[in-house]
Design a protein around this motif. Structure first.
Motif, short mmCIF file in Angstrom:
data_model
loop_
_atom_site.label_atom_id
_atom_site.label_comp_id
_atom_site.label_asym_id
_atom_site.label_seq_id
_atom_site.Cartn_x
_atom_site.Cartn_y
_atom_site.Cartn_z
N SER A 1 -8.73 4.71 -1.80
CA SER A 1 -9.04 3.56 -0.95
C SER A 1 -7.76 3.05 -0.31
O SER A 1 -6.74 2.93 -0.98
CB SER A 1 -9.66 2.43 -1.76
N THR A 2 -7.83 2.76 0.98
CA THR A 2 -6.67 2.25 1.71
C THR A 2 -7.04 0.91 2.35
O THR A 2 -8.21 0.52 2.35
CB THR A 2 -6.23 3.26 2.79
N PRO A 3 -6.04 0.20 2.90
CA PRO A 3 -6.33 -1.16 3.42
C PRO A 3 -7.43 -1.19 4.47
O PRO A 3 -8.15 -2.18 4.57
CB PRO A 3 -4.99 -1.58 4.02
N GLY A 4 -7.60 -0.10 5.23
CA GLY A 4 -8.53 -0.18 6.36
C GLY A 4 -9.68 0.79 6.32
O GLY A 4 -10.45 0.88 7.28
N ASN A 5 -9.87 1.53 5.24
CA ASN A 5 -10.94 2.55 5.26
C ASN A 5 -12.22 2.13 4.55
O ASN A 5 -13.08 2.95 4.26
CB ASN A 5 -10.44 3.89 4.69
N GLY A 6 -12.33 0.83 4.26
CA GLY A 6 -13.57 0.35 3.68
C GLY A 6 -13.58 0.33 2.16
O GLY A 6 -14.45 -0.28 1.54
N ALA B 1 0.80 -1.22 0.00
CA ALA B 1 0.00 0.00 0.00
C ALA B 1 0.83 1.28 0.00
O ALA B 1 0.41 2.29 -0.57
CB ALA B 1 -0.96 -0.02 1.19
N ALA B 2 2.01 1.25 0.61
CA ALA B 2 2.87 2.43 0.65
C ALA B 2 3.14 2.93 -0.76
O ALA B 2 3.15 4.14 -1.01
CB ALA B 2 4.20 2.10 1.35
N LEU C 1 2.00 6.58 -5.76
CA LEU C 1 1.38 6.66 -7.09
C LEU C 1 0.25 7.69 -7.10
O LEU C 1 0.11 8.46 -8.06
CB LEU C 1 0.79 5.30 -7.50
N ALA C 2 -0.55 7.68 -6.05
CA ALA C 2 -1.69 8.62 -5.98
C ALA C 2 -1.18 10.05 -6.00
O ALA C 2 -1.69 10.90 -6.75
CB ALA C 2 -2.50 8.34 -4.72
N SER D 1 -7.20 -5.48 1.39
CA SER D 1 -6.07 -5.80 0.53
C SER D 1 -4.92 -4.86 0.89
O SER D 1 -5.11 -3.84 1.55
CB SER D 1 -6.44 -5.63 -0.94
N ASN D 2 -3.72 -5.22 0.44
CA ASN D 2 -2.53 -4.42 0.75
C ASN D 2 -2.28 -3.44 -0.40
O ASN D 2 -1.23 -3.46 -1.04
CB ASN D 2 -1.33 -5.35 0.96
N GLU D 3 -3.28 -2.61 -0.66
CA GLU D 3 -3.23 -1.69 -1.80
C GLU D 3 -3.71 -0.32 -1.38
O GLU D 3 -4.53 -0.19 -0.47
CB GLU D 3 -4.19 -2.19 -2.91
N VAL D 4 -3.23 0.72 -2.08
CA VAL D 4 -3.90 2.01 -2.07
C VAL D 4 -4.32 2.28 -3.50
O VAL D 4 -3.52 2.13 -4.44
CB VAL D 4 -2.99 3.13 -1.51
#
Lengths: 277, 277, 277
Positions: free
Chosen positions: A222-227, A200-201, A206-207, A232-235
């Motif tokens: 979207s982040t791993p914990g914000n719904g 995710a880092a 990239l964003a 997933s391990n993505e942003v």
């Protein structure tokens, strides 16, 4: 723990190597190579005898159709009963490629998107699989939507770049339709793109790169914990704007992503198929 | 299904063995060994040409810095605009090690923790990865926080013990700071520890053992489905108390954990680096 | 990304092959084969010296018992203090098999189900692991519940069919008890069954096939994102009815599932143990 998995695998490999004399292994070469490839690289519509089967494609993607969905399932899945027929896309690896492909299918057919959900999957990787259901009044429309989606996947996997340590994904469309609207809140009819980075880092970088590179409107992050992801391990950055700006934002993020993902394990990230952006 | 994965892998291995004559494989020895290790065991600050890149470390951990975060991303991630610069830590394997390392970074630098989220990851293992963002008014502070975190990871992976079947993790600090407070609700300034067991059943036993072994205050128990984990297969006990009691609780739980994890597949759990507690 | 994992593994394999001369590997044959199997196929009650250890079984399942659970853990896990003793089942692979096994244990012993939670696991596969806690006033009852569960697992894994691309699971009981009620909302005392398909698209087809094949009452349909799964890549149908109808629904869905799962990678799905339905 990746080290554990590696140890377990190495144990199994060593056992098998001990069991199978080397000479034998070499002789098996031809037979083994004739087997079906693990990850088919093009949509495959070879039947399996079931009328519900449509085809398979890259990413362990399967396409199915149900001509007359049972009322009990209709109700349980909250699907409008007017859609007698449904088309189903499901896969182990990838959500972006399948959703962008489904968006083309919605534009090209008389069908609606009635469900998009993202399991946490990618078979041990950092991302999602997907479950997409099309609703249609006629079974031929549902089937056609599934076929179009399966055929589009080779293209939409083009800007998915993986290494053992993570992955990058970029998607672009000139005109977002109902699948992208439902999954990501994309404004209908506008150019729309996403950047995805894992771990995710990398997605955060990239964003930031994308929005600085061109005048685009952020739809969401979207982040791993914000719904926005299923842990997933993505942003994931989603954005719209004029066509040139959306592409420019993606191209800038992609350039940075390819450099930074490589630092984790030295592996050069390569396109899963052929880049399209 | 682990058996399936194994089968798939064995199929691939057998294919490759057939492809690559054994003599060739042996000759490749030297070149292969010169490649970058898959899981680097020490923080690595070799650049990649990007000013945003800080370094990598164990656990597929990457450290990045953004000098001047775009306002749109600031807003989407709900980061206070006064933190012009952010430091980013992300990884595939481990949340406890990175959070305890980040706690040292917060103590040592002029930075704040603005986000900690736990993806479900560990590359097919039973636990989490992490995404940690530091906010700072000055880029050098954000970079320093990332550097300190990367350097601490060799230590904080010391009491992570893995086998193919699961893992154990123990962490201890004499004085919890803001990272541990944000992630686990640790009381600031007090001794604080965690015990983690996977599969989750083992974590329940560790928790019970720890609280019986010493006079500690339970801060929380996270289970796979109660919101404390991201559906990882872990039970995590968090607790504070006086320094000796916290360590005593951990040491008792660790002793039990090493015995019980081994029963699953006969593999002796070993430290990922060097135990520090 | 499955391709990445494969690449990483192949890299490691090639390295190890280079390191270990082939002759040596062949000589290791006997020693390696004497080691404990990775996935034991029968419940194993060999102790590890800890009184809390009960046994292990298929699916990386472990059974533990705590005679006198600490009050702090009681409270944190919201377990009624009257259950002084708890029995614990935890595993990496499988939730259905463990829950149906636990249901037999509840019927056969003086114990209650106090917690069932489903981590997203299966060691890189598409499904769940599980954490199940039995409460009992007497430790011998808690231990007995764990023993019965472990012994039932060979049977309840009988209609779990896996391939590298996904899995199918079918479970049936003539009389649902408290474990199935707690986990799935099964009506107590009635015949009850489940169908599970992964990737989730296959689960939709199984659900539709099952309810069309016999007169059963749908209890629920769980999908990757509707809260019924922990973001697993599955669709799960739960249903009750008269015994013959429940079995008939399962048998019809199983026949379809075995055909359709095979289309993804050509692998014939096989029972994990021996089919029981």
């Amino acid at each position: 723990m990746n080290e554990d998995l590696m140890q377990k695998i190495m144990g199994e490999v060593m056992k098998k190597m001990a069991d199978a004399p080397v000479a034998e292994a070499t002789e098996e070469k031809c037979e083994v190579k004739e087997e079906a490839p693990v990850a088919p690289c093009t949509a495959n519509f070879t039947g399996c005898g079931l009328t519900e089967f449509v085809g398979t494609a890259i990413g362990s993607t399967i396409g199915l159709v149900i001509a007359n969905l049972d009322a009990g399932i209709h109700e349980a899945l909250k699907i409008d009963p007017k859609y007698r027929s449904i088309g189903i896309i499901g896969d182990r690896t990838g959500a972006g490629p399948q959703i962008f492909a489904a968006d083309e299918a919605v534009k090209a057919t008389n069908s609606e998107i009635v469900l998009i959900e993202l399991p946490r999957d990618t078979e041990g990787g950092a991302g999602h699989g997907s479950l997409i259901i099309f609703g249609a009044e006629d079974v031929s429309d549902a089937r056609r939507a599934v076929e179009v989606t399966l055929k589009e996947l080779d293209r939409t996997f083009g800007d998915v770049y993986g290494t053992p340590a993570g992955h990058l994904e970029f998607q672009y469309t000139a005109r977002a339709s109902y699948a992208l609207n439902k999954a990501f809140g994309a404004p209908i009819g506008k150019s729309f793109g996403i950047t995805v980075g894992a771990p995710a880092a990398i997605g955060v970088l990239l964003a930031d790169t994308a929005v600085k590179a061109a005048n685009v409107d952020v739809v969401g992050v979207s982040t791993p914990g914000n719904g926005g992801t299923s842990y997933s391990n993505e942003v994931i950055l989603t954005f719209s704007g004029d066509s040139g700006a959306v592409r420019q934002a993606i191209i800038a993020a992609r350039e940075v992503g390819l450099q930074v993902l490589k630092t984790l394990d030295g592996t050069e990230p390569t396109s899963t198929t052929v880049p399209y952006i």
